[in-house]
Design an enzyme around this catalytic site. Structure first.
Site, PDB file in Angstrom:
ATOM      1  N   ASN A  98     -26.630  29.597  40.838  1.00  0.00           N
ATOM      2  CA  ASN A  98     -25.441  28.757  40.888  1.00  0.00           C
ATOM      3  C   ASN A  98     -25.837  27.473  41.606  1.00  0.00           C
ATOM      4  OD1 ASN A  98     -22.921  27.591  41.240  1.00  0.00           O
ATOM      5  ND2 ASN A  98     -22.435  28.848  43.040  1.00  0.00           N
ATOM      6  N   GLY A  99     -25.736  26.346  40.916  1.00  0.00           N
ATOM      7  CA  GLY A  99     -26.087  25.072  41.553  1.00  0.00           C
ATOM      8  C   GLY A  99     -26.906  24.198  40.624  1.00  0.00           C
ATOM      9  N   GLU A 480       0.600  15.466  40.010  1.00  0.00           N
ATOM     10  CA  GLU A 480       0.247  16.884  39.903  1.00  0.00           C
ATOM     11  C   GLU A 480       0.790  17.476  38.589  1.00  0.00           C
ATOM     12  OE1 GLU A 480      -1.638  19.001  40.969  1.00  0.00           O
ATOM     13  OE2 GLU A 480      -0.734  20.970  40.785  1.00  0.00           O
ATOM     14  N   GLU A 487      -4.671  19.631  32.021  1.00  0.00           N
ATOM     15  CA  GLU A 487      -5.723  20.646  32.118  1.00  0.00           C
ATOM     16  C   GLU A 487      -5.394  21.907  31.330  1.00  0.00           C
ATOM     17  OE1 GLU A 487      -6.772  21.374  36.245  1.00  0.00           O
ATOM     18  OE2 GLU A 487      -4.730  21.769  36.831  1.00  0.00           O
ATOM     19  N   HIS A 503       4.244  -2.181  34.831  1.00  0.00           N
ATOM     20  CA  HIS A 503       2.939  -2.841  34.934  1.00  0.00           C
ATOM     21  C   HIS A 503       1.907  -2.177  34.027  1.00  0.00           C
ATOM     22  CE1 HIS A 503       4.548  -5.268  38.127  1.00  0.00           C
ATOM     23  NE2 HIS A 503       4.990  -4.176  38.703  1.00  0.00           N
TER      24      HIS A 503
HETATM   25  C1  G6P Z   1     -10.960  22.370  40.647  1.00  0.00           C
HETATM   26  C2  G6P Z   1      -9.773  23.240  40.315  1.00  0.00           C
HETATM   27  C3  G6P Z   1      -8.502  22.602  40.856  1.00  0.00           C
HETATM   28  C4  G6P Z   1      -8.623  22.337  42.353  1.00  0.00           C
HETATM   29  C5  G6P Z   1      -9.871  21.514  42.671  1.00  0.00           C
HETATM   30  C6  G6P Z   1     -10.154  21.489  44.171  1.00  0.00           C
HETATM   31  O1  G6P Z   1     -10.892  21.191  39.923  1.00  0.00           O
HETATM   32  O2  G6P Z   1      -9.674  23.431  38.918  1.00  0.00           O
HETATM   33  O3  G6P Z   1      -7.402  23.466  40.623  1.00  0.00           O
HETATM   34  O4  G6P Z   1      -7.499  21.650  42.799  1.00  0.00           O
HETATM   35  O5  G6P Z   1     -11.020  22.092  42.058  1.00  0.00           O
HETATM   36  O6  G6P Z   1     -10.495  22.792  44.576  1.00  0.00           O
HETATM   37  P1  G6P Z   1     -10.324  23.354  46.029  1.00  0.00           P
HETATM   38  O7  G6P Z   1     -10.800  24.767  45.942  1.00  0.00           O
HETATM   39  O8  G6P Z   1     -11.218  22.511  46.919  1.00  0.00           O
HETATM   40  O9  G6P Z   1      -8.908  23.230  46.406  1.00  0.00           O
END
Ligand code: G6P
Length: 608
Positions: A98-99, A480, A487, A503
Site C-alpha cells: 500500500n503506497g 458538501e 461522487e 458571477h
Molecule cells: C476521501 C473520502 C472522503 C473523505 C476524505 C478525507 O476522499 O472519500 O469521504 O472526506 O477522503 O478523509 P478523512 O479520512 O481524512 O476524513
C-alpha cells in the site's frame, strides 16, 4: 491507498484473507488478490474489479494453505488489470503493498541491467525482485528486506512472504499504516484493526521506519537501522459486529440512519446535559484564551466541516480561523506562530495530505489538535491533543455520519473557546447547548422525510448539472451536498455561495436544471430567496430545503420543498446535512451506481 493483510494461521487461510479484504475494500476496489504458501510453493489468485470477482475464482479452486497475504487495490502505477493486481512476485518473494515507491523507475533500470525481467508495470514488483536479488547474494529474508527498504523512497506498508518459509512473514511501514495482530499460535498483519477484528483484538502498530518479522509464535520489531525495538500492545474496540449493514441495503444508508445515535454519543462526551454546558474530557487539553489564530486543515468532506467550524469559532468565540485543504496547505509554507494552535480533521486519521499538514504545523512549533474518528490512527497518535468523534466505523466511501459528528465536536469546541475567551455568557451557552441536545431528536424528524426526499431525488437522477446554493454557515453544506451528489451519481454538481451566483454559475441555468437551495429562516433567508427567484425565473427547478417558517415565507417558486425541524441557525449545518445526503443517496440508488464504492474513489486516501 490499498488494503493489505497477512496471516500465519493454523487453519485454511484463503477465505480468511478474503474476509479481511472485505473489511479493507473501503481503501480501494480496482482489483484484489491473494498469495498463499501451499506445500511451500507460492500460489496466487487475482482478479480485476471488486472482491466479488476474486471470490468467484476462489470458489472454483481454493488452494489449501495456512499462510498467505492479500490485497485490495486502488491503482496508482499501472492500470487496474489482473496482471497489475497484487500480490506481486519476484523469484521466491511474494509481496503486497500500500503506497507509492517514488524512485521505482531507477531501481527497475538497475535490476533490468542485472538481467531481471518484469511482468507488470507496477512499482511493487520492483521491490519483490530487489529482495529476491539480495537473497540470491546470500542474505537472509530479514537482511534482504532491510537493505531493500533502505533504498526505497516514497510511502509504503508491505506484507512479504517467502517461498519455502511457511512460518515467516515480514511487514514494513513508512507512511502507510500497518498493524500486527496477535492470535493464539497465529499472527497477522493488516492495514488496520478493522481488517483483523474477526481474528484478534490485540494489535501492535508499527511506527514509520519499523519493520517486523513474524512467525506463528513470535514477532521481532526493528527500526530502520535494524535495531530491535518494542512498541505497545493495544486492545482495540474494533468489534467485528459493528461492521455490518444490518437491515440496510447499503452501508451508506445505515450510516445516514445512525446519525441521531452517533451524534448523541458524541455529544455525551462533550456536553453536560444537566448543566446545559460544554464539558471537555480531561484529555482534551486545549487553551483558547490567548490564541490569536487557529489554522484548520483537512481533505474532502472533513474540510467542509472545517469551514463550518470557521463560522462557529469566528462568530461565537471571536477567534480568527484559517481553513485550507491539506494538499494545498502542506506546500504553501504558511507562516505559523510558535506555540499557536492548529487543528486537523480526519475521519480515518490516515489521509496522507492531512498527516503531512499535521507534521508541518508541528515542525513550525504549533500544538496540533486532531478531530478524528479512528483513535488508533496515525493522526491520532501523532497529534498533541485528540478530540474524538464517536461515529463508529464508517464504511461507505462517501462520508456521512463522520461529518455530522465532526460538526458536533466543532460546535462544542467553539462554545468552549467562546467561554474561555470571555465572549459568551452562561445564558447564551445554555441556549446553544440546549440546541445541541435537541439534535438527535431533530435528526430523527429529518430522517422521517426520507420517502419524500427519495421522490425528489428521482427528478435529479440523470440530470447533467445540479447547483447547490447556500449562504453563511450553510454555504459549506451546499458544497458538501454537491460533493455527495457527484461522487455517488457522477452528475456534475457545484456548491456555490448564493451571493456568487450572478458571477458565473447562473450561466448554467436553463429550463429544468435542478437547483438545491439550503435556506433555513435565518437572517440571510430573504437574500437567499432572492437568489432562488433569479434562477427560478430562468427555468431552474428549485428544491428548497428549509424549516417550517422558511417554507411559509418562501413564496411559490420552489418546485419541491423539504422541511426540516425549526432550530437555531447555530445547529443548522448538522440538520441540513441529512437532506443533502439523502438526495445524493437516493439519486444514486435510482441511477443504479455503486453507492458504497463509487468508481475511482477510496475511503482512505493514503497517497498524495
Ligand atoms: C476521501 C473520502 C472522503 C473523505 C476524505 C478525507 O476522499 O472519500 O469521504 O472526506 O477522503 O478523509 P478523512 O479520512 O481524512 O476524513
Amino acid at each position: 491507498m490499498c488494503g493489505i493483510v497477512g496471516i500465519l494461521g493454523q487453519e485454511p487461510v484463503a477465505w480468511k484473507l478474503v474476509d479481511a479484504l472485505k473489511r479493507l475494500e473501503y481503501r480501494g476496489y480496482d482489483s484484489a488478490g491473494i498469495a498463499v504458501l501451499a506445500d511451500g510453493h507460492i500460489e496466487r489468485i487475482r482478479a480485476s474489479g471488486k472482491l466479488q470477482a476474486l471470490s468467484e475464482k476462489l470458489r472454483s479452486s481454493e488452494p489449501i494453505a495456512t499462510s498467505g497475504i492479500g490485497h485490495t487495490r486502488w491503482a496508482t502505477h499501472g492500470a487496474p488489470t489482473e496482471t497489475n493486481a497484487h500480490p506481486h512476485l519476484g523469484g521466491t518473494v511474494a509481496i503486497v503493498h500500500n503506497g507509492i515507491i517514488e524512485n521505482f523507475k531507477e531501481l527497475k533500470e538497475e535490476l533490468a541491467g542485472k538481467g531481471t525481467t518484469f511482468t507488470t508495470e507496477t512499482d511493487t514488483e520492483v521491490v519483490a525482485h530487489m529482495i529476491d536479488y539480495e537473497m540470491k547474494q546470500g542474505k537472509s529474508p530479514r537482511e534482504a528486506t532491510q537493505v531493500t527498504l533502505q533504498r526505497l523512497e516514497g510511502a509504503f506498508a508491505f506484507a512479504i512472504m517467502f517461498e519455502g518459509e511457511d512460518d515467516l512473514m515480514i511487514g514494513a511501514r513508512r507512511g502507510s499504516p500497518l498493524a500486527i495482530g496477535h492470535g493464539s499460535h497465529e499472527m497477522y498483519l493488516g492495514s488496520d484493526a478493522i481488517a483483523l477484528a474477526p481474528f484478534t483484538n490485540q494489535v501492535t502498530y508499527l511506527e514509520d521506519g519499523d519493520y517486523v518479522v513474524i512467525t506463528r509464535n513470535s514477532f521481532e520489531l526493528h527500526n530502520d537501522k535494524g535495531e530491535k525495538i518494542t512498541r505497545p500492545l493495544n486492545f482495540t474496540q474494533a468489534s467485528a459486529l459493528l461492521v455490518d449493514k444490518g437491515n440496510h441495503r447499503h452501508f451508506m444508508a445505515k450510516e445516514i440512519a445512525e446519525q441521531p445515535d452517533v451524534v448523541g454519543h458524541t455529544l455525551a462526551e462533550y456536553v453536560d446535559f444537566d448543566e446545559r454546558t460544554v464539558r471537555l474530557p480531561s484529555e482534551v487539553e486545549l487553551d483558547f484564551t490567548d490564541l490569536d489564530r487557529l489554522t484548520i486543515t483537512a481533505c474532502g468532506t472533513a474540510s467542509y466541516a472545517g469551514l463550518v467550524g470557521k463560522y462557529w469559532f469566528e462568530r461565537y468565540a471571536r477567534l480568527p480561523v484559517e481553513v485550507d485543504i491539506a494538499s494545498e496547505f502542506r506546500y504553501r509554507e504558511a507562516p505559523l506562530t510558535k506555540g499557536g494552535l492548529s487543528m486537523v480533521i480526519s475521519q480515518s486519521g490516515e489521509t496522507a495530505d492531512t498527516l503531512a499538514a499535521l507534521r508541518y504545523c508541528k515542525s513550525e512549533g504549533q500544538r496540533v489538535a486532531a478531530v478524528v474518528n479512528v483513535p488508533e490512527s496515525t493522526i491520532s497518535r501523532e497529534s498533541d491533543v485528540v478530540v474524538r468523534t464517536y461515529a463508529g466505523p464508517e464504511i461507505g466511501v462517501a462520508s456521512t455520519k463522520a461529518f455530522t459528528c465532526q460538526l458536533t465536536v466543532l460546535a462544542c469546541l467553539a462554545i468552549a473557546a467562546a467561554r474561555a475567551r470571555g465572549v459568551m455568557s452562561l445564558e447564551q451557552e445554555h441556549e446553544l447547548v440546549g440546541q445541541l441536545v435537541k439534535l438527535p431528536r431533530n435528526l430523527v424528524k429529518t430522517l422521517e422525510q426520507e420517502d419524500h426526499i427519495d421522490r425528489i431525488a428521482r427528478h435529479i437522477a440523470g440530470k447533467r448539472d445540479v447547483l447547490y446554493l447556500g449562504r453563511g454557515i450553510n454555504f459549506p453544506i451546499a458544497m458538501e451536498g454537491a460533493l455527495k451528489l457527484k461522487e455517488l451519481s457522477y452528475i456534475h454538481a457545484e456548491g456555490y455561495a448564493a451571493g456568487e451566483l450572478k458571477h458565473g454559475p447562473i450561466a448554467l441555468i436553463e429550463e429544468g436544471v435542478p437547483v438545491v437551495v439550503i435556506a433555513p429562516r435565518d437572517e440571510l433567508f430573504e437574500k437567499t430567496v432572492s437568489n432562488m427567484e433569479e434562477v427560478a425565473a430562468r427555468g431552474a427547478r428549485i428544491v428548497l430545503i428549509t424549516d417550517r417558517a422558511g417554507a411559509a415565507a418562501s413564496g411559490a417558486d420552489a418546485f419541491e420543498t423539504i422541511t426540516v425541524p425549526q432550530a437555531d441557525p447555530f445547529v443548522a449545518p448538522v440538520l441540513y446535512s441529512v437532506p443533502v445526503q439523502l438526495l445524493a443517496y437516493h439519486a444514486a440508488v435510482f441511477m443504479g451506481t455503486d453507492v458504497d464504492q463509487p468508481r475511482n474513489l477510496a475511503k482512505s486516501v493514503t497517497v498524495e
